[in-house]
Design a protein around this motif. Structure first.
Motif, PDB file in Angstrom:
ATOM      1  N   VAL A 188      -9.766  -6.846   1.599  1.00 30.71           N
ATOM      2  CA  VAL A 188      -8.539  -7.404   1.009  1.00 30.71           C
ATOM      3  C   VAL A 188      -8.704  -7.274  -0.498  1.00 30.71           C
ATOM      4  N   ASP A 189      -7.943  -6.357  -1.100  1.00 31.67           N
ATOM      5  CA  ASP A 189      -8.152  -6.060  -2.521  1.00 31.67           C
ATOM      6  C   ASP A 189      -7.357  -6.993  -3.429  1.00 31.67           C
ATOM      7  N   GLY A 190      -7.454  -6.751  -4.730  1.00 33.14           N
ATOM      8  CA  GLY A 190      -6.803  -7.631  -5.693  1.00 33.14           C
ATOM      9  C   GLY A 190      -5.302  -7.686  -5.550  1.00 33.14           C
ATOM     10  N   ASP A 191      -4.671  -6.578  -5.182  1.00 36.23           N
ATOM     11  CA  ASP A 191      -3.221  -6.577  -4.978  1.00 36.23           C
ATOM     12  C   ASP A 191      -2.837  -7.504  -3.834  1.00 36.23           C
ATOM     13  N   GLN A 192      -3.575  -7.420  -2.724  1.00 34.51           N
ATOM     14  CA  GLN A 192      -3.275  -8.270  -1.577  1.00 34.51           C
ATOM     15  C   GLN A 192      -3.557  -9.742  -1.892  1.00 34.51           C
ATOM     16  N   ILE A 193      -4.646  -9.993  -2.625  1.00 35.12           N
ATOM     17  CA  ILE A 193      -4.942 -11.370  -3.027  1.00 35.12           C
ATOM     18  C   ILE A 193      -3.804 -11.926  -3.875  1.00 35.12           C
ATOM     19  N   MET A 194      -3.316 -11.117  -4.829  1.00 32.71           N
ATOM     20  CA  MET A 194      -2.209 -11.587  -5.670  1.00 32.71           C
ATOM     21  C   MET A 194      -0.944 -11.829  -4.857  1.00 32.71           C
ATOM     22  N   GLY A 228       2.786  -0.622  -2.509  1.00 33.71           N
ATOM     23  CA  GLY A 228       3.014  -1.582  -1.439  1.00 33.71           C
ATOM     24  C   GLY A 228       3.201  -2.999  -1.953  1.00 33.71           C
ATOM     25  N   LEU A 229       2.530  -3.350  -3.052  1.00 29.78           N
ATOM     26  CA  LEU A 229       2.710  -4.671  -3.647  1.00 29.78           C
ATOM     27  C   LEU A 229       4.114  -4.800  -4.221  1.00 29.78           C
ATOM     28  N   HIS A 230       4.593  -3.748  -4.885  1.00 30.80           N
ATOM     29  CA  HIS A 230       5.953  -3.758  -5.430  1.00 30.80           C
ATOM     30  C   HIS A 230       6.974  -3.976  -4.312  1.00 30.80           C
ATOM     31  N   VAL A 231       6.805  -3.257  -3.211  1.00 30.32           N
ATOM     32  CA  VAL A 231       7.743  -3.367  -2.087  1.00 30.32           C
ATOM     33  C   VAL A 231       7.704  -4.771  -1.492  1.00 30.32           C
ATOM     34  N   VAL A 236       1.228  -9.465   4.433  1.00 32.71           N
ATOM     35  CA  VAL A 236       2.534  -9.513   3.778  1.00 32.71           C
ATOM     36  C   VAL A 236       2.812  -8.227   3.017  1.00 32.71           C
ATOM     37  N   MET A 237       1.747  -7.517   2.629  1.00 29.82           N
ATOM     38  CA  MET A 237       1.937  -6.216   1.976  1.00 29.82           C
ATOM     39  C   MET A 237       1.192  -5.136   2.747  1.00 29.82           C
ATOM     40  N   THR A 238       1.780  -3.964   2.773  1.00 30.58           N
ATOM     41  CA  THR A 238       1.150  -2.794   3.385  1.00 30.58           C
ATOM     42  C   THR A 238       0.724  -1.863   2.270  1.00 30.58           C
ATOM     43  N   ARG A 239      -0.569  -1.607   2.175  1.00 30.09           N
ATOM     44  CA  ARG A 239      -1.068  -0.736   1.117  1.00 30.09           C
ATOM     45  C   ARG A 239      -0.619   0.705   1.342  1.00 30.09           C
ATOM     46  N   MET A 240       0.028   1.265   0.353  1.00 25.12           N
ATOM     47  CA  MET A 240       0.410   2.668   0.410  1.00 25.12           C
ATOM     48  C   MET A 240      -0.829   3.522   0.151  1.00 25.12           C
ATOM     49  N   PRO A 241      -1.054   4.581   0.954  1.00 26.70           N
ATOM     50  CA  PRO A 241      -2.191   5.468   0.671  1.00 26.70           C
ATOM     51  C   PRO A 241      -2.171   5.937  -0.782  1.00 26.70           C
ATOM     52  N   GLN A 242      -3.308   5.820  -1.447  1.00 22.43           N
ATOM     53  CA  GLN A 242      -3.389   6.094  -2.885  1.00 22.43           C
ATOM     54  C   GLN A 242      -4.577   7.013  -3.149  1.00 22.43           C
ATOM     55  N   VAL A 243      -4.339   8.102  -3.871  1.00 19.73           N
ATOM     56  CA  VAL A 243      -5.394   9.063  -4.212  1.00 19.73           C
ATOM     57  C   VAL A 243      -5.481   9.175  -5.721  1.00 19.73           C
ATOM     58  N   LEU A 244      -6.703   9.072  -6.256  1.00 17.19           N
ATOM     59  CA  LEU A 244      -6.927   9.197  -7.698  1.00 17.19           C
ATOM     60  C   LEU A 244      -7.871  10.374  -7.944  1.00 17.19           C
ATOM     61  N   ASP A 265      11.781   7.682  -3.094  1.00 10.73           N
ATOM     62  CA  ASP A 265      11.412   6.267  -3.046  1.00 10.73           C
ATOM     63  C   ASP A 265      10.186   5.993  -2.184  1.00 10.73           C
ATOM     64  N   THR A 266       9.631   7.047  -1.558  1.00 10.27           N
ATOM     65  CA  THR A 266       8.524   6.831  -0.630  1.00 10.27           C
ATOM     66  C   THR A 266       7.152   6.901  -1.295  1.00 10.27           C
ATOM     67  N   GLY A 267       7.111   7.187  -2.587  1.00 11.88           N
ATOM     68  CA  GLY A 267       5.825   7.283  -3.276  1.00 11.88           C
ATOM     69  C   GLY A 267       6.014   7.294  -4.776  1.00 11.88           C
ATOM     70  N   ARG A 268       4.927   7.508  -5.505  1.00  9.31           N
ATOM     71  CA  ARG A 268       5.023   7.572  -6.958  1.00  9.31           C
ATOM     72  C   ARG A 268       3.825   8.315  -7.531  1.00  9.31           C
ATOM     73  N   VAL A 269       3.973   8.706  -8.795  1.00  5.74           N
ATOM     74  CA  VAL A 269       2.929   9.427  -9.520  1.00  5.74           C
ATOM     75  C   VAL A 269       2.626   8.676 -10.810  1.00  5.74           C
ATOM     76  N   LEU A 270       1.339   8.527 -11.118  1.00  4.03           N
ATOM     77  CA  LEU A 270       0.928   7.984 -12.408  1.00  4.03           C
ATOM     78  C   LEU A 270      -0.089   8.953 -12.999  1.00  4.03           C
ATOM     79  N   LEU A 271       0.247   9.542 -14.119  1.00  3.96           N
ATOM     80  CA  LEU A 271      -0.655  10.466 -14.806  1.00  3.96           C
ATOM     81  C   LEU A 271      -0.874   9.939 -16.212  1.00  3.96           C
ATOM     82  N   ARG A 272      -2.141   9.698 -16.570  1.00  2.00           N
ATOM     83  CA  ARG A 272      -2.429   9.102 -17.871  1.00  2.00           C
ATOM     84  C   ARG A 272      -3.789   9.548 -18.380  1.00  2.00           C
ATOM     85  N   PRO A 273      -3.937   9.632 -19.705  1.00  2.00           N
ATOM     86  CA  PRO A 273      -5.259   9.927 -20.270  1.00  2.00           C
ATOM     87  C   PRO A 273      -6.172   8.716 -20.122  1.00  2.00           C
TER      88      PRO A 273
END
Length: 444
Positions: free
Chosen positions: A255-261, A288-291, A364-372, A402-410
Motif C-alpha cells: 500500500v503506497d503513499g498514494d493509497q495511504i493518502m 488512479g489517485l486523481h480518479v 478506494v483507488m486502483t493504481r494505474m500501471p506506471q512505467v518510469l 483520458d485513459t493515461g498520461r505522460v510526464l516528461l521532466r529533467p
C-alpha cells in the motif's frame, strides 16, 4: 560553485564529503545567522540523530559548532527526524539539527536544519548560512560559550505527542513494523503498543552499520513475508529517519503513499478535518489517485516533486493533508514535516475504527500501471524542451486520451530526462515509455 544545501539539507559520504569540520562550520554559521535575526536572547538548538555510526562523530562536531557560536544545545539522542522537528517547537528552541541521511546507505550521512517551531529553513536563510561559512566571525569566550545538555525525556515527549494525535485506539490490530534498524527502532514499536496494537518489530536492533541494509521502506519483501507468516492485519515500513511510511495489507500487498493518502483523505473529510476538501500531491502521484478522489468529491492540488513543495502549498492555503507516492505524508495540524509514525498511527486508526481491512480501505483507488524510464543526456533542459520531444509526447497523450498520461521532466540532480507513462495496462505503458525514451535519446 554548487549550492551546499540540497533539497533536504547537506548530505554526502560521511568523513569524506561531509566531514566533522564541515558539520561544525555549518552548525556555527547557523547559530550566528539565527542570533543575528533575533538578538533578544541566547539561541537554543535541539540536536538529534539516527543510529548510523558516523552520527556519533557528526553530533559531537555539530554540538561543538553550535556552542562555539554561543548557542545552548539540547541533545535528544537517537530520534526520528519528525521527533526532532516536534521538539524544536515543544522546547521553544530557535533551531533544530537532525543528523541523518534518511533512506541512504550507512556510509552516507547528512545535516538537516529546522527553524523555530520545527519548520524547514527557507532557502534565503540557508543561503545566509552558506555565505557565513566563507566569512570569519568572532567567537564568544567565558560565559558567552554555549552549554550542552541532555534532554532525558525527549523520547517520551515525542511518543506522547503521537498518541495525542491518534484519533482512536488500535485495540485488536496485529501489526508488523519494519524499523529499518533506524531512528524509529524504539519509538515506533512503543507508540503502536501504547495505542493498543499487538506489535511485532523487525529490524529493530540498530548496531550503527545495519541501517537501511536490506530492510525498511525501500526493501518491502521481508515485511510482506513477515505479515503473511505472522497472520498480521497489516505491516508498516519506515525508512532510516522515519519521516515516511509505506504499508503492506494482510494479503501481503504493498500500500503506497498514494493509497495511504486516499484512505486518510476520506477519513479526515468524514471527521471534518480535510480543509476545503482538498489533498495536495506531486505530479508523480498515480492517475488512479486523481480518479478516485474526483469520484469521492475530493479536490487535488498538484505541485512539483518534493515534499518541500507540498508543504509550501499546504501552508499557503491552510490545507490539512498532502504528500508523495514515496510515503512522505504531511499533516500540518499535527506535524511540521513528514512523520512516518504519525502517518502509520492515523492509517491504523482508520482500520480499527471502521473494522475494515487495509486492503478494503486502500481499494478506494486502483493504481494505474506506471512505467518510469530514465534517459541519460548531455543537456537535460535542452532535450526536455526540444520540439521533437514535445511532439512525441503530444502524440502519445493523444493516443492515451483520458485513459493515461505522460510526464516528461529533467531530473533535479542528474543529467537525466525522466519519462513516466501511465496507461490501462503495463504493456501499453512500457511501449509508450520506450518509444518516448528513444526520441529523448536521439534529441540534441
Amino acid at each position: 560553485m554548487a549550492r551546499l544545501f540540497g533539497t533536504d539539507g547537506v548530505r554526502g559520504l560521511a568523513n569524506a564529503d561531509l566531514t566533522p569540520e564541515l558539520a561544525m562550520s555549518v552548525a556555527a554559521a547557523a547559530a550566528r545567522v539565527l542570533a543575528a535575526h533575533d538578538t533578544s536572547h541566547r539561541p537554543v538548538a535541539v540536536v538529534g540523530r539516527d543510529p548510523r555510526a558516523s552520527g556519533e562523530m557528526l553530533q559531537a562536531a555539530v554540538c561543538a559548532g553550535l556552542a562555539s557560536a554561543g548557542a545552548d544545545v539540547l541533545q535528544v539522542g537517537v530520534l526520528p527526524t519528525p521527533g526532532v522537528a516536534f521538539l524544536v517547537g515543544e522546547l521553544g528552541a530557535d533551531l533544530g539539527v537532525m543528523i541523518s541521511a534518511s533512506h541512504n546507505p550507512m556510509p552516507d550521512n547528512g545535516v538537516k536544519l529546522f527553524a523555530a517551531g520545527g519548520h524547514k529553513l527557507p532557502d534565503a536563510i540557508e543561503d545566509e548560512i552558506e555565505a557565513g561559512l566563507r566569512s570569519p566571525a568572532p567567537r564568544p569566550t567565558g560565559a558567552g560559550v554555549g552549554r550542552i545538555y541532555d534532554v532525558a525525556d525527549a523520547h517520551d515527549r515525542y511518543v506522547a505527542h503521537l498518541l495525542a494525535a491518534t484519533p482512536n485506539r488500535l485495540d485488536g490490530l496485529k501489526v508488523v513494523v519494519d524499523c529499518a534498524n533506524g531512528a524509529a527502532w524504539a519509538a515506533a514499536p512503543q507508540a503502536y503498543r501504547e495505542a493498543g496494537a499487538e506489535v511485532i518489530a523487525i529490524h529493530a536492533l540498530p548496531d550503527g552499520e545495519n541501517i537501511n541494509d536490506g530492510c525498511g521502506s525501500t526493501h518491502l519483501d521481508v515485511l510482506r513475508a513477515a505479515v503473511l507468516a505472522e497472520g498480521a492485519d497489516l505491516g508498516i515500513a519506515h525508512d532510516g529517519d522515519a519521516d515516511r511510511c509505506l504499508a503492506v495489507d494482510g494479503n501481503g500487498d504493498v500500500v503506497d503513499g498514494d493509497q495511504i493518502m486516499a484512505v486518510l483523505a476520506l477519513a479526515m473529510r468524514e471527521a471534518g478535518e480535510l480543509t476545503d476538501d482538498s489533498l495536495v500531491v506531486t505530479v508523480m502521484s498515480n492517475l488512479g489517485l486523481h480518479v478516485a478522489m474526483r469520484e469521492a468529491g475530493v479536490k487535488l492540488r498538484t505541485t512539483a516533486v518534493g515534499d518541500r513543495y507540498v508543504l509550501e502549498e499546504l501552508r499557503a492555503h491552510g490545507l490539512a493533508l498532502g504528500g508523495e507516492q514515496s510515503g512522505h505524508v504531511l499533516i500540518p495540524g499535527h506535524a511540521t514535516t513528514g512523520d512516518g509514525l504519525l502517518t502509520a498511527l492515523r492509517l491504523m486508526a482508520r482500520v480499527a475504527a471502521t473494522g475494515r481491512s487495509l486492503a478494503e480501505l486502500a481499494g478506494v483507488m486502483t493504481r494505474m500501471p506506471q512505467v518510469l524510464v530514465n534517459v541519460r543526456v548531455e543537456d537535460k533542459a535542452t532535450v526536455a524542451a526540444s520540439p521533437l520531444v514535445n511532439q512525441a509526447v503530444l502524440a502519445v497523450e493523444t493516443e492515451l486520451g483520458d485513459t493515461g498520461r505522460v510526464l516528461l521532466r529533467p531530473s533535479g540532480t542528474e543529467q537525466l530526462v525522466r519519462v513516466m507513462v501511465e496507461a490501462p495496462s503495463h504493456e501499453l505503458a512500457q511501449v509508450a515509455a520506450d518509444r518516448l525514451a528513444a526520441v529523448v535519446a536521439d534529441a540534441h
